[in-house]
Write an enzyme that holds these catalytic residues in place. Sequence first.
Site, PDB file in Angstrom:
ATOM      1  N   SER A  27       0.729  -1.386   0.009  1.00 26.47           N
ATOM      2  CA  SER A  27       0.012   0.277   0.036  1.00 26.47           C
ATOM      3  C   SER A  27       0.954   1.280  -0.066  1.00 26.47           C
ATOM      4  CB  SER A  27      -0.773   0.075   1.329  1.00 26.47           C
ATOM      5  OG  SER A  27      -0.282  -0.168   2.263  1.00 26.47           O
ATOM      6  N   LYS A  34       5.120 -11.289   3.752  1.00 25.95           N
ATOM      7  CA  LYS A  34       3.646 -11.550   3.238  1.00 25.95           C
ATOM      8  C   LYS A  34       3.450 -11.610   1.758  1.00 25.95           C
ATOM      9  CE  LYS A  34      -0.108  -8.456   3.926  1.00 25.95           C
ATOM     10  NZ  LYS A  34      -0.366  -8.136   2.472  1.00 25.95           N
ATOM     11  N   GLU A  70      -9.223  -9.827   3.957  1.00 26.45           N
ATOM     12  CA  GLU A  70      -9.292  -8.521   3.664  1.00 26.45           C
ATOM     13  C   GLU A  70     -10.912  -8.491   3.030  1.00 26.45           C
ATOM     14  OE1 GLU A  70      -6.422  -6.402   1.603  1.00 26.45           O
ATOM     15  OE2 GLU A  70      -7.705  -4.634   1.023  1.00 26.45           O
TER      16      GLU A  70
HETATM   17  N1  LIG Z   1      -5.072   3.568   1.460  1.00 25.46           N
HETATM   18  C1  LIG Z   1      -5.221   2.419   1.387  1.00 25.46           C
HETATM   19  N2  LIG Z   1      -6.051   1.788   2.485  1.00 25.46           N
HETATM   20  C2  LIG Z   1      -6.232   0.527   2.233  1.00 25.46           C
HETATM   21  O1  LIG Z   1      -6.671  -0.068   2.942  1.00 25.46           O
HETATM   22  C3  LIG Z   1      -5.763  -0.211   1.190  1.00 25.46           C
HETATM   23  C4  LIG Z   1      -4.907   0.443   0.275  1.00 25.46           C
HETATM   24  N3  LIG Z   1      -4.837   1.923   0.380  1.00 25.46           N
HETATM   25  N4  LIG Z   1      -4.060  -0.160  -0.835  1.00 25.46           N
HETATM   26  C5  LIG Z   1      -4.186  -1.345  -0.865  1.00 25.46           C
HETATM   27  C6  LIG Z   1      -5.307  -2.046  -0.508  1.00 25.46           C
HETATM   28  C7  LIG Z   1      -6.609  -1.770  -1.456  1.00 25.46           C
HETATM   29  N5  LIG Z   1      -7.773  -1.892  -0.389  1.00 25.46           N
HETATM   30  C8  LIG Z   1      -8.914  -1.326  -0.390  1.00 25.46           C
HETATM   31  C9  LIG Z   1      -9.142  -0.548  -1.708  1.00 25.46           C
HETATM   32  C10 LIG Z   1     -10.301  -0.127  -1.901  1.00 25.46           C
HETATM   33  C11 LIG Z   1     -11.313  -0.543  -1.203  1.00 25.46           C
HETATM   34  C12 LIG Z   1     -12.815  -0.208  -1.597  1.00 25.46           C
HETATM   35  O2  LIG Z   1     -13.207   0.527  -2.384  1.00 25.46           O
HETATM   36  N6  LIG Z   1     -13.982  -0.653  -0.665  1.00 25.46           N
HETATM   37  C13 LIG Z   1     -15.325  -0.319  -0.832  1.00 25.46           C
HETATM   38  C14 LIG Z   1     -16.215  -1.461  -0.653  1.00 25.46           C
HETATM   39  C15 LIG Z   1     -16.399  -2.143  -1.908  1.00 25.46           C
HETATM   40  C16 LIG Z   1     -17.539  -2.947  -1.917  1.00 25.46           C
HETATM   41  O3  LIG Z   1     -18.461  -2.920  -0.909  1.00 25.46           O
HETATM   42  O4  LIG Z   1     -17.506  -4.075  -2.556  1.00 25.46           O
HETATM   43  C17 LIG Z   1     -15.671   0.646   0.503  1.00 25.46           C
HETATM   44  O5  LIG Z   1     -16.303   1.422   0.515  1.00 25.46           O
HETATM   45  O6  LIG Z   1     -15.186   0.355   1.442  1.00 25.46           O
HETATM   46  C18 LIG Z   1     -11.452  -1.435  -0.149  1.00 25.46           C
HETATM   47  C19 LIG Z   1      -9.819  -1.933   0.142  1.00 25.46           C
HETATM   48  C20 LIG Z   1      -7.226  -2.119   0.992  1.00 25.46           C
HETATM   49  N7  LIG Z   1      -5.688  -1.568   0.952  1.00 25.46           N
HETATM   50  C1  LIG Z   2      -3.749  -3.736   3.830  1.00 25.03           C
HETATM   51  C2  LIG Z   2      -2.592  -4.362   4.162  1.00 25.03           C
HETATM   52  C3  LIG Z   2      -3.176  -5.969   4.542  1.00 25.03           C
HETATM   53  C4  LIG Z   2      -1.731  -4.594   2.778  1.00 25.03           C
HETATM   54  O1  LIG Z   2      -1.685  -5.649   2.421  1.00 25.03           O
HETATM   55  C5  LIG Z   2      -0.958  -3.328   2.663  1.00 25.03           C
HETATM   56  O2  LIG Z   2      -1.016  -2.426   3.278  1.00 25.03           O
HETATM   57  O3  LIG Z   2      -0.292  -3.510   1.535  1.00 25.03           O
HETATM   58 MG   LIG Z   3      -0.402  -5.578   0.638  1.00 26.46          MG
END
Ligand SMILES: Nc1nc(=O)c2c([nH]1)NC[C@@H]1CN(c3ccc(C(=O)N[C@@H](CCC(=O)O)C(=O)O)cc3)CN21
Ligand SMILES: CC(C)C(=O)C(=O)O
Ligand SMILES: [Mg+2]
Length: 291
Positions: free
Chosen positions: A72, A140, A208
């Site tokens: 991330s 990881k 996740e």
């Molecule tokens: N700033 C950041 N936070 C994170 O948690 C994160 C990152 N970057 N980059 C790598 C991954 C990508 N992640 C993500 C990216 C987008 C969503 C997202 O858009 N989730 C929607 C829900 C989608 C659904 O309901 O199907 C949300 O509103 O949470 C979630 C996790 C988690 N990780």
């Molecule tokens: C969200 C966590 C689990 C991760 O893989 C990351 O920060 O890259």
């Molecule tokens: Mg990661």
Amino acid sequence: MTQLSAAQTGAPGPSSGGKTLYGGKGTRRITVRDIALAKERGEKWPMLTAYDAMTASVFDEAGIPVMLVGDSAGNCHLGYDTTVPVTLDEMTMLAGAVVRGTSRALIVGDLPFGSYQEGPVQALRSATRLVKEAGVGAVKLEGGERSHRQIELLVESGIPVMAHIGLTPQSVNAMGYRVQGRGEEAAQQLLRDAKAVQDAGAFAVVLELVPAELAAEVTRTLHIPTVGIGAGPETDAQVLVWTDMLGLTGGRVPKFVKQYANLRDVMTGAAKAFAEDVVAGSFPQEEHSVH
Ligand SMILES: Nc1nc(=O)c2c([nH]1)NC[C@@H]1CN(c3ccc(C(=O)N[C@@H](CCC(=O)O)C(=O)O)cc3)CN21
Ligand SMILES: CC(C)C(=O)C(=O)O
Ligand SMILES: [Mg+2]
């Protein structure tokens, strides 16, 4: 004077006996064995990401027992849109900084996209760089059944592995950012992935964006700890991206994030106050000057 809580004084909680992951009095670095013992005790623990030495040193002093140098970093530190472009050279540099900034936390380094998908031998070569050049205590990688051979070879070679199933952001181009494990078939697949990484020797597994009930079932089924992000309250551990948790990430953050501070506002206010002082000629003052 009001009583300071254990968290404020850094003292161990009443039930810790100096042995808990958070609030324990140990000064040596935490190991994957300590993580296994925490699951036996039914103890929950926190994990945060970190990408630089200074931030990592703050979390280390706050007692965060496990830090993830996450890919991330791609969107939270390096300015990419996703984690996909992050390279092993970039991860090695950031992980080295986090290791140097900490003395107690177990540091886990994310293997970036393209550094382990070719197979177990590529995974071992990549993980070996993170261990030898950056000094991480574990790595990881993403994927359940599809990554079990990689996990097996790393563990056989003496490198502890944290697995990562459910939403796997390195596959964003194939799966998007959608909740995983909804529906009977997807739930069965997630359970198979969880068992596959445990059987392959992973010491923990990130879940996740999976439904809370399913994450609870996985947590009860496995003997290794589950680390949730958007996976409800029943996982053994919880992880958040540090810039999300501290309110520094710009724009939209995922729904599962709780913001414990608003660093973006704090930093904006400080930068503006400095700029206004300079423009007005009120900084520096006599006390900031040498003669
Ligand atoms: N700033 C950041 N936070 C994170 O948690 C994160 C990152 N970057 N980059 C790598 C991954 C990508 N992640 C993500 C990216 C987008 C969503 C997202 O858009 N989730 C929607 C829900 C989608 C659904 O309901 O199907 C949300 O509103 O949470 C979630 C996790 C988690 N990780
Ligand atoms: C969200 C966590 C689990 C991760 O893989 C990351 O920060 O890259
Ligand atoms: Mg990661």
